[in-house]
Design an enzyme around this catalytic site. Sequence first.
Site, mmCIF file in Angstrom:
data_model
loop_
_atom_site.group_PDB
_atom_site.id
_atom_site.type_symbol
_atom_site.label_atom_id
_atom_site.label_comp_id
_atom_site.label_asym_id
_atom_site.label_seq_id
_atom_site.Cartn_x
_atom_site.Cartn_y
_atom_site.Cartn_z
ATOM 1 N N CYS A 119 7.847 0.928 4.255
ATOM 2 C CA CYS A 119 7.405 1.817 3.175
ATOM 3 C C CYS A 119 7.342 3.264 3.640
ATOM 4 O O CYS A 119 7.288 4.174 2.817
ATOM 5 C CB CYS A 119 6.048 1.384 2.631
ATOM 6 S SG CYS A 119 4.686 1.604 3.782
ATOM 7 N N CYS A 169 -1.459 -16.908 -1.567
ATOM 8 C CA CYS A 169 -0.649 -16.270 -2.617
ATOM 9 C C CYS A 169 0.725 -15.913 -2.055
ATOM 10 O O CYS A 169 1.688 -15.763 -2.787
ATOM 11 C CB CYS A 169 -1.336 -15.035 -3.177
ATOM 12 S SG CYS A 169 -1.136 -13.552 -2.188
ATOM 13 N N CYS A 188 -1.042 -1.905 5.521
ATOM 14 C CA CYS A 188 -1.247 -3.314 5.178
ATOM 15 C C CYS A 188 -0.255 -4.279 5.807
ATOM 16 O O CYS A 188 -0.541 -5.462 5.930
ATOM 17 C CB CYS A 188 -1.223 -3.490 3.665
ATOM 18 S SG CYS A 188 0.421 -3.498 2.935
ATOM 19 N N ARG A 214 -14.365 5.400 20.498
ATOM 20 C CA ARG A 214 -14.096 5.555 19.058
ATOM 21 C C ARG A 214 -14.965 4.556 18.311
ATOM 22 O O ARG A 214 -15.045 3.382 18.690
ATOM 23 C CB ARG A 214 -12.609 5.456 18.723
ATOM 24 C CG ARG A 214 -12.013 4.091 18.494
ATOM 25 C CD ARG A 214 -10.488 4.107 18.526
ATOM 26 N NE ARG A 214 -9.840 4.830 17.451
ATOM 27 C CZ ARG A 214 -9.536 4.329 16.282
ATOM 28 N NH1 ARG A 214 -9.881 3.082 15.998
ATOM 29 N NH2 ARG A 214 -8.909 5.055 15.372
ATOM 30 N N CYS A 261 0.815 -1.222 0.000
ATOM 31 C CA CYS A 261 0.000 0.000 0.000
ATOM 32 C C CYS A 261 0.849 1.274 0.000
ATOM 33 O O CYS A 261 0.434 2.283 -0.545
ATOM 34 C CB CYS A 261 -0.935 0.006 1.210
ATOM 35 S SG CYS A 261 -0.101 0.172 2.796
ATOM 36 N N GLU A 292 -14.854 -20.157 -5.661
ATOM 37 C CA GLU A 292 -15.773 -19.036 -5.592
ATOM 38 C C GLU A 292 -17.052 -19.289 -4.780
ATOM 39 O O GLU A 292 -17.471 -18.409 -4.015
ATOM 40 C CB GLU A 292 -16.160 -18.603 -7.013
ATOM 41 C CG GLU A 292 -14.983 -18.031 -7.762
ATOM 42 C CD GLU A 292 -15.295 -17.762 -9.218
ATOM 43 O OE1 GLU A 292 -15.251 -16.600 -9.627
ATOM 44 O OE2 GLU A 292 -15.581 -18.732 -9.941
HETATM 45 C C1 LIG Z 1 -1.576 3.698 8.769
HETATM 46 C C2 LIG Z 1 -1.729 4.802 9.767
HETATM 47 C C3 LIG Z 1 -2.858 4.812 10.564
HETATM 48 C C4 LIG Z 1 -3.046 5.831 11.484
HETATM 49 N N1 LIG Z 1 -4.148 5.814 12.273
HETATM 50 C C5 LIG Z 1 -4.342 6.798 13.182
HETATM 51 C C6 LIG Z 1 -5.476 6.811 14.024
HETATM 52 O O1 LIG Z 1 -6.311 5.920 13.968
HETATM 53 N N2 LIG Z 1 -5.610 7.815 14.898
HETATM 54 C C7 LIG Z 1 -4.683 8.810 15.008
HETATM 55 O O2 LIG Z 1 -4.819 9.691 15.844
HETATM 56 N N3 LIG Z 1 -3.599 8.825 14.212
HETATM 57 C C8 LIG Z 1 -3.413 7.866 13.307
HETATM 58 N N4 LIG Z 1 -2.318 7.886 12.498
HETATM 59 C C9 LIG Z 1 -1.440 9.062 12.500
HETATM 60 C C10 LIG Z 1 -0.147 8.831 13.229
HETATM 61 O O3 LIG Z 1 -0.376 8.917 14.597
HETATM 62 C C11 LIG Z 1 0.807 9.881 12.730
HETATM 63 O O4 LIG Z 1 1.128 9.561 11.406
HETATM 64 C C12 LIG Z 1 2.094 9.923 13.513
HETATM 65 O O5 LIG Z 1 1.868 10.110 14.872
HETATM 66 C C13 LIG Z 1 2.984 11.028 12.980
HETATM 67 O O6 LIG Z 1 4.199 10.947 13.660
HETATM 68 P P1 LIG Z 1 5.567 10.876 12.872
HETATM 69 O O7 LIG Z 1 6.623 10.889 13.889
HETATM 70 O O8 LIG Z 1 5.588 9.749 11.962
HETATM 71 O O9 LIG Z 1 5.486 12.235 12.102
HETATM 72 P P2 LIG Z 1 6.199 12.642 10.781
HETATM 73 O O10 LIG Z 1 5.563 11.951 9.647
HETATM 74 O O11 LIG Z 1 7.647 12.517 10.921
HETATM 75 O O12 LIG Z 1 5.749 14.160 10.746
HETATM 76 C C14 LIG Z 1 4.428 14.518 10.464
HETATM 77 C C15 LIG Z 1 4.391 16.039 10.252
HETATM 78 O O13 LIG Z 1 4.620 16.684 11.472
HETATM 79 C C16 LIG Z 1 5.827 17.464 11.462
HETATM 80 N N5 LIG Z 1 6.426 17.237 12.761
HETATM 81 C C17 LIG Z 1 6.677 16.048 13.352
HETATM 82 N N6 LIG Z 1 7.118 16.253 14.607
HETATM 83 C C18 LIG Z 1 7.152 17.573 14.789
HETATM 84 C C19 LIG Z 1 7.508 18.391 15.886
HETATM 85 N N7 LIG Z 1 7.893 17.868 17.023
HETATM 86 N N8 LIG Z 1 7.413 19.718 15.730
HETATM 87 C C20 LIG Z 1 7.010 20.274 14.561
HETATM 88 N N9 LIG Z 1 6.666 19.549 13.498
HETATM 89 C C21 LIG Z 1 6.732 18.216 13.617
HETATM 90 C C22 LIG Z 1 6.598 16.957 10.271
HETATM 91 O O14 LIG Z 1 7.392 17.966 9.722
HETATM 92 C C23 LIG Z 1 5.485 16.528 9.326
HETATM 93 O O15 LIG Z 1 4.994 17.632 8.649
HETATM 94 C C24 LIG Z 1 -2.081 6.875 11.592
HETATM 95 C C25 LIG Z 1 -0.960 6.860 10.779
HETATM 96 C C26 LIG Z 1 -0.778 5.835 9.871
HETATM 97 C C27 LIG Z 1 0.414 5.842 8.984
HETATM 98 S S1 FES Z 2 -2.619 -11.970 0.816
HETATM 99 FE FE1 FES Z 2 -2.247 -13.347 2.418
HETATM 100 S S2 FES Z 2 -1.799 -15.170 1.371
HETATM 101 FE FE2 FES Z 2 -2.419 -13.831 -0.230
HETATM 102 S S1 FES Z 3 3.327 -1.391 2.118
HETATM 103 FE FE1 FES Z 3 1.518 -1.453 3.281
HETATM 104 S S2 FES Z 3 2.258 -0.922 5.244
HETATM 105 FE FE2 FES Z 3 3.959 -0.627 3.990
#
Ligand SMILES: Cc1cc2nc3c(=O)[nH]c(=O)nc-3n(C[C@H](O)[C@H](O)[C@H](O)COP(=O)(O)OP(=O)(O)OC[C@H]3O[C@@H](n4cnc5c(N)ncnc54)[C@H](O)[C@@H]3O)c2cc1C
Ligand code: FES
Ligand code: FES
Length: 1368
Positions: A85, A125, A60, A447, A55, A1300
């Site tokens: 990823c 798969c 995923c 939630r 993804c 199927e």
């Molecule tokens: C698959 C997936 C599912 C998710 N589901 C949920 C959910 O259900 N509920 C929920 O609340 N969240 C959810 N999230 C969001 C997740 O919590 C945030 O993506 C994560 O917390 C971001 O943190 P990071 O360190 O990866 O930030 P980064 O990706 O590193 O940064 C995100 C942004 O914030 C900026 N930044 C980061 N830290 C700082 C800082 N300290 N000061 C200033 N700018 C900053 C960066 O420059 C960027 O613009 C999900 C994320 C993913 C990928």
């Molecule tokens: S996606 Fe799990 S076995 Fe195909």
């Molecule tokens: S490719 Fe789906 S979580 Fe990274």
Amino acid sequence: MEAEQSSPPPSAAAEDCLVFTVNGERFEVPEIDPSTTLLEFLRSKTRFKSVKLGCGEGGCGACVVLLSKYDTVNKKVENFTVSSCLTLLCSINGCSVTTSEGLGNSKDGFHPIHQRFAGFHASQCGFCTPGMCMSLFSALANAEKTNQPQASPGFSKLTVSDAEKAIAGNLCRCTGYRPIADACKSFAADVDLEDLGINSFWKKGDKKEVRLSRLPSYNPKDDTCPYTELEDEYKSTRLLNSKKNSWYSPVTIEELQNLLHSDMVENGTRIKLVVGNTGTGYYKETEIYDKYIDLRYIPELSVVRKNNAGIEFGAALPISKVILYLKEESKANECSSGDLLFTKIADHMEKVASGFVRNSASLGGNLVMAQRKYFPSDIVTLLLAVGSSVSVLAGHKHETITMEEFLSRPPLDPIDVLLSVHVPFHQPTRIDGSVHTNSRLFFETYRAAPRPLGNALPYLNAAFLADISCDKNGSLVNNIRLAFGAYGTKHATRARKVEEYLTGKILSLRVLDEAIKLVKDAVVSEEGTSNAAYRSSLAVDFLFEFLNFSSVASAISGGSSEELSGSVREGAAESINDKICQTGRPPLLSSGKQVLQSSRDYYPVGEPMPKFGAAIQASGEAIYVDDIPSPPNCLHGAFICSTKPVARVKSISFKSNQQPTAVISVKDIPREGENIGSLAMFGSEPLFADDLTRFAGDLIAFVVAETQKNANLAAKTALVEYDTEGLDPPILTVEEAVERSSFFDVPPYIYPQEVGDFSKGMAEADHKILSAKIKLGSQYYFYMETQTALAVPDEDNCMVVYSSSQCPEYAHRVIARCLGVPEHNVRVLTRRVGGGFGGKALKAMPIAAACALAAHKLRRPVRMYLDRKTDMIIAGGRHPMKITYSVGFKSDGKITALHLDILINAGITSDISPIIPNNMMGTLKKYNWGALSFDIKVCKTNLSSKSAMRAPGEVQGSFIPEAIIEHVASMLSMEVDSVRNRNLHTYESLKLFYGSASGESIEFTLPSIWDKVGQSSSFDERTAMVEQFNHSNVWRKRGISRVPIVHEVYVRSAPGKVSILSDGSIVVEVGGIELGQGLWTKVKQVTAYALSSIQCDGIEDLVEKVRVVQSDTLSLVQGGFTAGSTTSESSCEAVRLCCNVLVERLAPLKEKLQEQMGSVKWDVLIIQAHSQSVNLAAHSFFVPDSSSTQYLNYGAAVSEVEVNIISGETRILRTDIVYDCGQSMNPAVDMGQIEGAFVQGLGFFMLEEYQTNSDGMVTADGTWTYKIPTIDTIPKQFNVEVLNSGHHQKRVLSSKASGEPPLLLAASVHCATRAAIKEARKQLKSWGAVEGTDPTFQVDVPATMPVVKQLCGLNTVETYLQSLLSKS
Ligand SMILES: Cc1cc2nc3c(=O)[nH]c(=O)nc-3n(C[C@H](O)[C@H](O)[C@H](O)COP(=O)(O)OP(=O)(O)OC[C@H]3O[C@@H](n4cnc5c(N)ncnc54)[C@H](O)[C@@H]3O)c2cc1C
Ligand code: FES
Ligand code: FES
């Protein structure tokens, strides 16, 4: 918890070169584009291809790896999973990466995880399997570090519940999860081996010791996580500060400020602050930055500091660490209010994303995304409710502000830094300096999301904190904070008016009623938000649940609030149960039963052998198209898709820094070639839009660049200018198609036959329903491997194309026609496909054709791996349809006549659509309708062309009768099951409806299956229990339903080739493609069975000597489509024919040798045959005889569900299936097909919304918006019986299809949900409601949470309160 923690010390040495290891191999990278992800690097620069791109969004788990890192503060190695990823390569400096190949492999020996995944049949798969293995491995490794007592030998400290949760964020589209859960649970300390399902290690009835001895041994000590290589080097932190890589790791605030405010920045340098980089999973980045600043090494940002007022968390702390600290803190303060708050915040945070995202996603990143980009955060809502504050560094100004202020400010500047978050402690109200004796804090979080364990954004989240004391008049609200978020608002908000209203009030029905009205006004989604009314109603219901159900009255005053007490008790009990389930302490899945009856008539056919190649799939060594190393000079392509349904494309332009190498469009098709992208029996489809785009998602051009990333970026940022002047508006709905007479022809020979005389049937009826309507939506394949191909130009104008395709033969023809070359110039190779489900039949062809066309033009290899979004936009998917029915029936429920008007939305080209009417009727005729007539139109619309998706037309055809029967039962106030019973076929009526396809009467097993599943599921007893449950529960209702299926399939011709090599090993080629359905495994078994009729010595293990090889369209022609459930049996039969020829050729020699030697070994026979020039290669083409091309499959399922009236959530408590596989060729493989298909059907009926915008453009275009089932949404108890219905003369080795038909059985869940909703509506009526109480209602497909809630009543709570008020 220590009072203060931070990491690392600010004495870090700067390093210019990025250093890390992968599976023990050291990598030093002096220079790299800092936006490179770990996944990109692993897949393009190393040999470790087990990390798969499913993804690119963190949604995923296919790309999960284990990261090991030395923690310089705690002086120990930390191991945690991350999604590669999203992880930036530069951020893993000094880390060790372990991928599935690193755990074990075919050379060094497989890891027990791999072996158990294979042995428990947990890989089909295989595309999801390496990621699953890594998620489990990490859970095992971390379990060993806990204080849990040592597990008995062979097991881990992991509990069964944790084993299931380990893979909660990983998606699998094939297996249905049950076998994966079993493989994981087999390691758990508290597992009962009896509870584990079918596997290749032991047999039913084996003693515990035998089972234990057969399980591939596991010793946690063998799994010391790798860090030895870098540990010494990185014991004192060496950080990456590399100008060449534009990556900086400041260790002090001053350093950070210098970096942020250097001349460069003031001169417009684009800067990116980064922690986990998971934000890019949501906000796909197309911007290019000059400088990346990693915030993780500044102590202030990683601090955990506790004082009397509360706890401060550094903004760069990963969410998983914050959860740990909160849990530790609540343990340390058990029974205090802090305990309550922190436990609940931690529990809620465990539903944010999934474990492998939370391990790197930072607290601050989440808050900044919410503040700056209005991300629908859970964490912000929680923090808002508990009155948190944040510290921000804006320019040189450092300030602490409340969360509300933070949210209400303009979006943070890209160089403003969030330093920390302060979570205050709370005490109950103090009166005269002391805690009020009766005062208590109540805190709850909520939630409502499609997946209970997380990995799904909520429709609404909420957190409530109340200080309530016992007054002589009842429960007095001293203080209350109500926060709501994610409901289609920019930021989480506090419902101030409600808070003000409630403060100082004694809780009563009237107060509650008024508060609820105020909430409804306060929580209003912004315009355009989907399900706005549902979200608002959730806010009401959650507040009601909080003030009513959180035992407020009884906890404080021992139940002094009389008015509420009745519901408090039930609600409280439910609430507690709910919490237990949500935190997942008990296992998610109770033990399921798999009943198999294997047969040894055709040994080794009939044996439940593990899927061929399962272990290499688990270790990640199995090679999919995108794993084939790129040939030198290889280019990568990406499609530009139209966003307008009908338009002229005036121009395409690219940003100057994103110019692709080439842009291929319709103009580049060679003069002798043809604009053709796919081919089916009813015609072809163009590759590119020509003068006009025909639908939103049409292919306008194919951009080609040096890397996949650059190609994707160029395609995404391309500016397309359209012109729609003077063009007719698009046709987007079936109604518009009817208005404009836009239809595809259905050739008469495939248009289904009506049965009986409808008018006569209607005349016999006592009752009639006229012109009732059903609407059914689409479904996306969601194969884990997206569409992909690699085209390599060969000498003399030839082209070799590796394609992930379900019908290479047709892809071959399309490529030849597109390039204008003879077919012998093209060769299409397909080894394995990472999930197809029909989506890689026609829809794989344009991908192969585009790569071939570009390769042909540019004279360089060209490959493409579609990003998930593009894949979802162009896929088409299942056919949406609108059905209008009129039905006549007797008072006893017997239906006498049915007429259907069906409008099928086929999209822009005919694809396979003309066969949909026939497919529909093949399953719709499962009941005896008396007379059946229909008018079916296949509508041509300006939408992506709908294609074959597993059980195309059949699943809709099988569902429609259930909706009709339920309608009839409601009209007659009869039990639905008895109406079903009344209308089941006799053999005579079956013959009338299905003709010769019904076979002999002995083959009609449905009546016995119907009874069998009734008995095995204790249907009658449980129906009574459901009634009892519904009687005594207000907020939860249950439903149970039994559903039959009859599914007609067609056997098609198929080629095969068997060659015996000089050492006696055997190589087999078949037309069928291995998609994960176990075709190769069955083919191997049949080869061994058929060749063993030569009766040599040493043929017992012949199956081990067989290898099935990739499909090669020049080696084996006429491969056909792998589709329609019967390709396995046809391929097996083709192989059997080959083997018969070989046996015939070998028999004289064998007899001669036997005379000479007494007994003949296989190897000896073959070597002699080679030396005597016996032809040891045989080719066949199986053509089924006309009397046996069609046959019927039967099955039945009973499902029981529980619906939560407050949230609309449906939980599947149990499903029992009995399915007739004839004499199964491999019961384990068939079991996998049955379970996997059922769960895919579950997705269609309950979860998957494939939405489009007003232009018909698909908007459900990733894991964020499209929710396939996960381990927490499948039946909690799943029992499947594969019925061995004995000898079927006309079937291939007496077997029947399994791919199927079982998908159709998932309708039982939908029907049970309807039954539960019916109970809710009955109750609503008893409270005095009029609207929404009619028992004859339709439940949309999918029956998502908003759909269910809407039908149960969006105003349930208000109605309930009104009914109480009217009585008081
Ligand atoms: C698959 C997936 C599912 C998710 N589901 C949920 C959910 O259900 N509920 C929920 O609340 N969240 C959810 N999230 C969001 C997740 O919590 C945030 O993506 C994560 O917390 C971001 O943190 P990071 O360190 O990866 O930030 P980064 O990706 O590193 O940064 C995100 C942004 O914030 C900026 N930044 C980061 N830290 C700082 C800082 N300290 N000061 C200033 N700018 C900053 C960066 O420059 C960027 O613009 C999900 C994320 C993913 C990928
Ligand atoms: S996606 Fe799990 S076995 Fe195909
Ligand atoms: S490719 Fe789906 S979580 Fe990274």
